[in-house]
Design a protein around this motif. Structure first.
Motif, PDB file in Angstrom:
ATOM      1  N   PRO A  94       6.035   4.632  -6.335  1.00 47.17           N
ATOM      2  CA  PRO A  94       5.491   3.873  -7.212  1.00 47.17           C
ATOM      3  C   PRO A  94       4.968   2.333  -7.098  1.00 47.17           C
ATOM      4  O   PRO A  94       3.981   1.862  -7.589  1.00 47.17           O
ATOM      5  CB  PRO A  94       6.385   3.616  -8.481  1.00 47.17           C
ATOM      6  CG  PRO A  94       7.753   4.140  -7.682  1.00 47.17           C
ATOM      7  CD  PRO A  94       7.502   5.039  -6.542  1.00 47.17           C
ATOM      8  N   SER A  95       5.672   1.879  -5.700  1.00 46.00           N
ATOM      9  CA  SER A  95       5.157   0.451  -5.413  1.00 46.00           C
ATOM     10  C   SER A  95       5.692   0.355  -3.792  1.00 46.00           C
ATOM     11  O   SER A  95       6.817   0.218  -3.820  1.00 46.00           O
ATOM     12  CB  SER A  95       6.041  -0.592  -6.456  1.00 46.00           C
ATOM     13  OG  SER A  95       5.884  -1.930  -5.893  1.00 46.00           O
ATOM     14  N   VAL A  96       4.545   0.156  -2.988  1.00 44.95           N
ATOM     15  CA  VAL A  96       5.131   0.289  -1.917  1.00 44.95           C
ATOM     16  C   VAL A  96       5.011  -1.201  -1.201  1.00 44.95           C
ATOM     17  O   VAL A  96       4.887  -2.367  -1.938  1.00 44.95           O
ATOM     18  CB  VAL A  96       3.927   0.618  -0.913  1.00 44.95           C
ATOM     19  CG1 VAL A  96       3.726   2.215  -1.220  1.00 44.95           C
ATOM     20  CG2 VAL A  96       2.552   0.170  -1.108  1.00 44.95           C
ATOM     21  N   HIS A  97       5.942  -1.167  -0.125  1.00 43.98           N
ATOM     22  CA  HIS A  97       6.279  -2.615   0.726  1.00 43.98           C
ATOM     23  C   HIS A  97       5.704  -2.765   1.820  1.00 43.98           C
ATOM     24  O   HIS A  97       5.453  -1.582   2.494  1.00 43.98           O
ATOM     25  CB  HIS A  97       7.624  -2.693   0.756  1.00 43.98           C
ATOM     26  CG  HIS A  97       8.626  -2.830  -0.536  1.00 43.98           C
ATOM     27  ND1 HIS A  97       8.410  -3.782  -1.379  1.00 43.98           N
ATOM     28  CD2 HIS A  97       9.459  -1.866  -1.240  1.00 43.98           C
ATOM     29  CE1 HIS A  97       9.194  -3.393  -2.449  1.00 43.98           C
ATOM     30  NE2 HIS A  97       9.663  -2.379  -2.439  1.00 43.98           N
ATOM     31  N   ILE A  98       5.436  -3.907   2.489  1.00 43.38           N
ATOM     32  CA  ILE A  98       5.103  -3.948   3.859  1.00 43.38           C
ATOM     33  C   ILE A  98       5.479  -3.397   4.886  1.00 43.38           C
ATOM     34  O   ILE A  98       5.188  -2.339   5.854  1.00 43.38           O
ATOM     35  CB  ILE A  98       4.884  -5.337   4.254  1.00 43.38           C
ATOM     36  CG1 ILE A  98       3.933  -6.450   3.313  1.00 43.38           C
ATOM     37  CG2 ILE A  98       4.607  -5.653   5.677  1.00 43.38           C
ATOM     38  CD1 ILE A  98       2.545  -6.248   3.620  1.00 43.38           C
ATOM     39  N   SER A  99       6.953  -3.231   4.491  1.00 42.29           N
ATOM     40  CA  SER A  99       7.936  -2.342   5.596  1.00 42.29           C
ATOM     41  C   SER A  99       7.697  -0.708   5.470  1.00 42.29           C
ATOM     42  O   SER A  99       8.352  -0.177   6.381  1.00 42.29           O
ATOM     43  CB  SER A  99       9.276  -2.551   5.194  1.00 42.29           C
ATOM     44  OG  SER A  99       9.683  -2.349   3.794  1.00 42.29           O
ATOM     45  N   VAL A 101      -0.078  -0.666   4.653  1.00 45.31           N
ATOM     46  CA  VAL A 101       0.264  -1.417   3.550  1.00 45.31           C
ATOM     47  C   VAL A 101      -0.082  -2.842   3.942  1.00 45.31           C
ATOM     48  O   VAL A 101       0.481  -3.473   5.086  1.00 45.31           O
ATOM     49  CB  VAL A 101       1.786  -1.513   2.920  1.00 45.31           C
ATOM     50  CG1 VAL A 101       2.050  -2.140   2.027  1.00 45.31           C
ATOM     51  CG2 VAL A 101       2.210  -0.126   2.878  1.00 45.31           C
ATOM     52  N   SER A 102      -1.047  -3.525   3.053  1.00 44.18           N
ATOM     53  CA  SER A 102      -1.352  -4.916   3.306  1.00 44.18           C
ATOM     54  C   SER A 102      -1.050  -5.791   2.443  1.00 44.18           C
ATOM     55  O   SER A 102      -0.838  -5.272   1.070  1.00 44.18           O
ATOM     56  CB  SER A 102      -2.715  -4.976   3.618  1.00 44.18           C
ATOM     57  OG  SER A 102      -3.535  -4.366   2.814  1.00 44.18           O
ATOM     58  N   PRO A 103      -1.060  -7.091   2.684  1.00 41.79           N
ATOM     59  CA  PRO A 103      -0.580  -8.138   1.417  1.00 41.79           C
ATOM     60  C   PRO A 103      -1.501  -8.125   0.366  1.00 41.79           C
ATOM     61  O   PRO A 103      -2.840  -8.067   0.778  1.00 41.79           O
ATOM     62  CB  PRO A 103      -0.277  -9.382   2.159  1.00 41.79           C
ATOM     63  CG  PRO A 103      -0.436  -8.998   3.829  1.00 41.79           C
ATOM     64  CD  PRO A 103      -1.037  -7.733   3.902  1.00 41.79           C
ATOM     65  N   VAL A 126      -3.440   0.743   1.575  1.00 43.73           N
ATOM     66  CA  VAL A 126      -3.124   0.363   0.442  1.00 43.73           C
ATOM     67  C   VAL A 126      -2.265  -1.008   0.309  1.00 43.73           C
ATOM     68  O   VAL A 126      -1.855  -1.550   1.252  1.00 43.73           O
ATOM     69  CB  VAL A 126      -1.781   1.316  -0.416  1.00 43.73           C
ATOM     70  CG1 VAL A 126      -0.659   1.083   0.413  1.00 43.73           C
ATOM     71  CG2 VAL A 126      -1.579   1.256  -1.822  1.00 43.73           C
ATOM     72  N   PHE A 127      -2.664  -1.728  -0.947  1.00 41.96           N
ATOM     73  CA  PHE A 127      -2.119  -3.066  -0.992  1.00 41.96           C
ATOM     74  C   PHE A 127      -0.469  -2.796  -1.471  1.00 41.96           C
ATOM     75  O   PHE A 127      -0.128  -2.133  -2.212  1.00 41.96           O
ATOM     76  CB  PHE A 127      -2.876  -3.788  -2.081  1.00 41.96           C
ATOM     77  CG  PHE A 127      -4.236  -4.311  -1.648  1.00 41.96           C
ATOM     78  CD1 PHE A 127      -5.490  -3.641  -2.112  1.00 41.96           C
ATOM     79  CD2 PHE A 127      -4.463  -5.126  -0.708  1.00 41.96           C
ATOM     80  CE1 PHE A 127      -6.764  -4.022  -1.679  1.00 41.96           C
ATOM     81  CE2 PHE A 127      -5.669  -5.668  -0.125  1.00 41.96           C
ATOM     82  CZ  PHE A 127      -6.837  -4.834  -0.592  1.00 41.96           C
TER      83      PHE A 127
END
Lengths: 113, 113
Positions: free
Chosen positions: B79-84, B111-113, B13-14
Motif C-alpha cells: 500500500p505504501s512503498v519506501h526507498i528501501s 522507488v524515488s523520493p 513509483v514514488f
C-alpha cells in the motif's frame, strides 16, 4: 537460520579454464540447485540434485556439470569456461517436500575473460 | 511445462505510493506460488508464499499477494512503498509433482523520493 554458503562472491577466470563453484548448506536439505541469472532472463535452472550422487539436468545444462558427494555440498563445474558463461550463479537448497520454499546463497558473480 | 510471466520488467513509483507487481503462471494442476526479493549484489530472499487456504497471503516488509486461480495470477502489492523497497522481485511457481521452482524474469521496482 538456514544458511546456504557459496565459496566465492566474485571470480575472474580465463577462457578455457576449468572452474569450480562450491555451495554448502547447513540444514540437511535433500534438494540442491544451481541457477544462473542474467539481466532480462531471470533465473534459469542449470542442474539440481535430490540426493547424494543424484543429479538431474535443468533447462540449460550445456557446458556445465555437477557433483554431489556429500549431502551438504553441491558443486558446479565449468569444464572449459567460455565468455558466454559470464553470469551470476545462485545456489539454493530445499527440503524434499512440495510445500517448501528454496533458500538461496549470496551468489557468485563469475567473469570469464 | 511450467511457465511464469511477469508482465513488467521495470516499475517506477514514488515513495509512499501504492504498488502492484504482476505475475501470471501456466498450470492445470495444483501449484505453490512464491515471491522473492533480491537486493543489489545479494541472493534471493523469500517475501511470501501461497501453499493453500486463504487466497490473500501476507509477507515480510508489508507486502501481500493474492492468489487468483481463475485468472492464474499471483500479484504482489504494497500500500505504501519506501526507498528501501528498491530491488528486483521474482515470482516463482512449483507445481505438484515437481521438485524445482520456475521463475519469472523479474520486475525491477524503482522507488524515488
Amino acid at each position: 537460520d538456514v544458511k546456504v554458503t557459496q565459496s566465492s562472491r566474485y571470480l575472474v577466470k580465463r577462457t578455457g579454464e576449468k572452474v569450480f563453484l562450491e555451495c554448502v548448506q547447513d540444514m540437511d536439505h535433500e534438494n540442491m540447485f544451481w541457477y544462473r541469472q542474467d539481466p532480462g532472463l531471470g533465473l534459469r535452472l542449470i542442474y539440481f540434485s535430490y540426493d547424494v550422487k543424484m543429479k538431474e539436468k535443468g533447462d540449460i545444462p550445456e557446458g556445465y556439470s555437477v557433483s554431489r558427494e556429500k549431502k551438504e555440498r553441491f558443486s558446479l563445474i565449468l569444464e572449459s569456461a567460455s565468455t558466454n558463461q559470464t553470469s551470476m550463479y545462485l545456489c539454493a537448497s530445499s527440503q524434499d517436500r512440495i510445500n517448501t520454499e528454496a533458500f538461496f546463497g549470496q551468489g557468485t558473480r563469475l567473469t570469464v575473460v | 511445462a511450467q511457465s511464469v510471466t511477469q508482465l513488467d520488467s521495470q516499475v517506477p513509483v514514488f515513495e509512499e505510493a501504492p504498488v502492484e507487481l504482476r505475475c501470471n503462471y501456466s498450470s492445470s494442476v495444483s501449484v505453490y506460488l512464491f515471491w522473492y526479493v533480491q537486493y543489489p549484489n545479494q541472493g534471493l530472499q523469500l517475501l511470501l508464499k501461497y501453499l493453500s487456504g486463504s487466497t490473500l497471503v501476507k509477507g515480510i516488509n508489508g507486502f501481500e499477494a493474492e492468489f487468483n486461480k481463475s485468472q492464474t495470477s499471483f500479484h504482489l502489492r504494497k500500500p505504501s512503498v519506501h526507498i528501501s523497497d528498491t530491488a528486483e522481485y521474482f515470482c516463482a511457481v512449483r507445481h505438484s509433482g515437481y521438485s524445482t521452482l520456475t521463475f519469472g524474469k523479474g520486475t525491477m521496482l524503482l522507488v524515488s523520493p
